[in-house]
Design a protein around this motif. Structure first.
Motif, mmCIF file in Angstrom:
data_model
loop_
_atom_site.group_PDB
_atom_site.id
_atom_site.type_symbol
_atom_site.label_atom_id
_atom_site.label_comp_id
_atom_site.label_asym_id
_atom_site.label_seq_id
_atom_site.Cartn_x
_atom_site.Cartn_y
_atom_site.Cartn_z
ATOM 1 N N HIS A 218 -0.112 0.299 -10.476
ATOM 2 C CA HIS A 218 0.156 0.247 -9.038
ATOM 3 C C HIS A 218 0.485 1.639 -8.506
ATOM 4 N N LEU A 219 1.252 2.376 -9.275
ATOM 5 C CA LEU A 219 1.551 3.764 -8.915
ATOM 6 C C LEU A 219 0.266 4.589 -8.899
ATOM 7 N N LEU B 250 2.745 4.270 6.028
ATOM 8 C CA LEU B 250 2.982 5.616 5.513
ATOM 9 C C LEU B 250 4.246 6.189 6.138
ATOM 10 N N SER B 251 5.122 6.733 5.306
ATOM 11 C CA SER B 251 6.407 7.217 5.791
ATOM 12 C C SER B 251 6.845 8.444 5.006
ATOM 13 N N ILE B 252 8.004 8.965 5.392
ATOM 14 C CA ILE B 252 8.544 10.120 4.661
ATOM 15 C C ILE B 252 8.906 9.748 3.232
ATOM 16 N N ALA B 253 9.010 8.459 2.908
ATOM 17 C CA ALA B 253 9.230 8.064 1.515
ATOM 18 C C ALA B 253 8.003 8.404 0.673
ATOM 19 N N ASP B 254 6.812 8.104 1.165
ATOM 20 C CA ASP B 254 5.579 8.448 0.445
ATOM 21 C C ASP B 254 5.407 9.960 0.364
ATOM 22 N N ALA C 168 0.813 -1.212 0.000
ATOM 23 C CA ALA C 168 0.000 0.000 0.000
ATOM 24 C C ALA C 168 0.847 1.262 0.000
ATOM 25 N N PHE C 169 2.021 1.179 0.618
ATOM 26 C CA PHE C 169 2.911 2.340 0.711
ATOM 27 C C PHE C 169 4.307 1.944 0.240
#
Length: 235
Positions: free
Chosen positions: A184-185, A158-162, A152-153
Motif C-alpha cells: 500500500h505504501l 492530498l495534504s501536508i501529511a503526504d 489514496a492519501f
C-alpha cells in the motif's frame, strides 16, 4: 515571493515539494552544509537552530513585515494556512492531517534519518545502531502501509501529511527497506512520484542518502554531522 534556504535533504525537499504543488513563486537560496554555511550570522538570524530548510515570506497574508520560519513542519503548516490548501478547515479533517504531520516529524524523519546516517555516512559500521534503526524504520513503514491500505492519501485528499512523508520514503534503499514488503505504501509512493510537482522538485537533485556518495573531506564530515559545532566559535 518566498525565499527558500535549501539543501537537498528530505526536510529541504518537502518544503520545495509544497511550493511546487502550490505553484507559489519562490527562489532557492542554496545552503552548503558541508561548508558550514548554516552557521553564517545572516542564516542564523532566520534559522537559529542552524538547520535547513528556512523560509522568508515577503508577502505574508494580511501584509506587514516579512515572515521568517525554520523547522519544516512549521513551514508546511504556515504555508498551508497561508493559501488555504492542503490542510482541511474542519476540525476533524484538520486534526487528522496534523497528527500525521507530527508523526512524520517525531517518528519517521528522525528514525529514517538515523538509519540513513549509519548505513551511508558513518565512518564505521555500528551493527547495534544499524539493527536498531532498521527495525524501527521498518515498523514505521508498516504503520504508514496500514494507514494507506484503504485510501489514496494519508489523510483524505492530498495534504501536508503526504508532502511531509514522501521525501522520507524516497531513500528507502538507504533505510534498508524493500517497498515490495509494503504494497500500500508502494502504491502511494509511486503515485506521489509521478506527480508533475514531484518531478519538478526532484529534477537534478541528488539523493543525500544514496548508497554511493562523493567522498567527503574529514572537515566536511565534522561540520555536517555536528562534531565541530559552529566553526565561527572555534579558536
Amino acid at each position: 515571493m518566498i525565499d527558500l534556504y535549501f539543501a537537498a535533504t528530505p526536510n529541504g525537499l518537502k518544503t520545495k515539494l509544497f511550493l511546487e504543488e502550490a505553484q507559489l513563486p519562490y527562489r532557492v537560496l542554496p545552503v552548503s552544509l558541508g561548508k558550514g554555511e548554516q552557521f553564517a550570522p545572516a542564516f542564523l538570524a532566520i534559522s537559529p537552530n542552524n538547520k535547513i530548510p528556512a523560509i522568508v515570506d515577503h508577502a505574508p497574508a494580511g501584509g506587514g513585515a516579512p515572515v521568517t520560519l525554520f523547522e519544516s513542519g512549521a513551514i508546511l503548516l504556515y504555508l498551508a494556512e497561508k493559501i488555504g490548501r492542503y490542510l482541511p478547515s474542519d476540525t476533524h479533517g484538520r486534526a487528522e492531517v496534523l497528527q500525521w504531520l507530527f508523526w512524520q516529524m517525531a517518528g519517521l524523519g528522525p528514525m529514517a534519518g538515523q538509519i540513513g546516517h549509519f548505513n551511508v555516512h558513518a565512518p564505521e559500521k555500528v551493527p547495534y545502531a544499524i539493527d536498531r534503526y532498521t527495525r524501527e524504520t521498518s515498523r514505521l513503514y508498516g504503520v504508514l502501509d496500514r494507514r494507506l491500505a484503504d485510501r489514496a492519501f494519508v489523510a483524505g485528499e492530498l495534504s501536508i501529511a503526504d508532502i511531509a512523508c514522501y521525501p522520507w520514503i524516497v531513500p528507502h534503499a538507504a533505510h534498508g527497506q524493500d517497498l515490495d514488503a509494503f504494497p500500500h505504501l508502494k502504491r502511494w509512493f509511486e503515485s506521489m512520484a509521478s506527480r508533475p510537482a514531484t518531478l519538478r522538485t526532484y529534477e537534478g537533485v541528488a539523493n543525500v542518502y544514496a548508497p554511493q556518495q562523493p567522498a567527503m573531506s574529514e572537515q566536511e564530515r565534522r561540520v555536517l554531522f555536528g562534531q565541530d559545532g559552529n566553526p565561527a566559535t572555534r579558536a
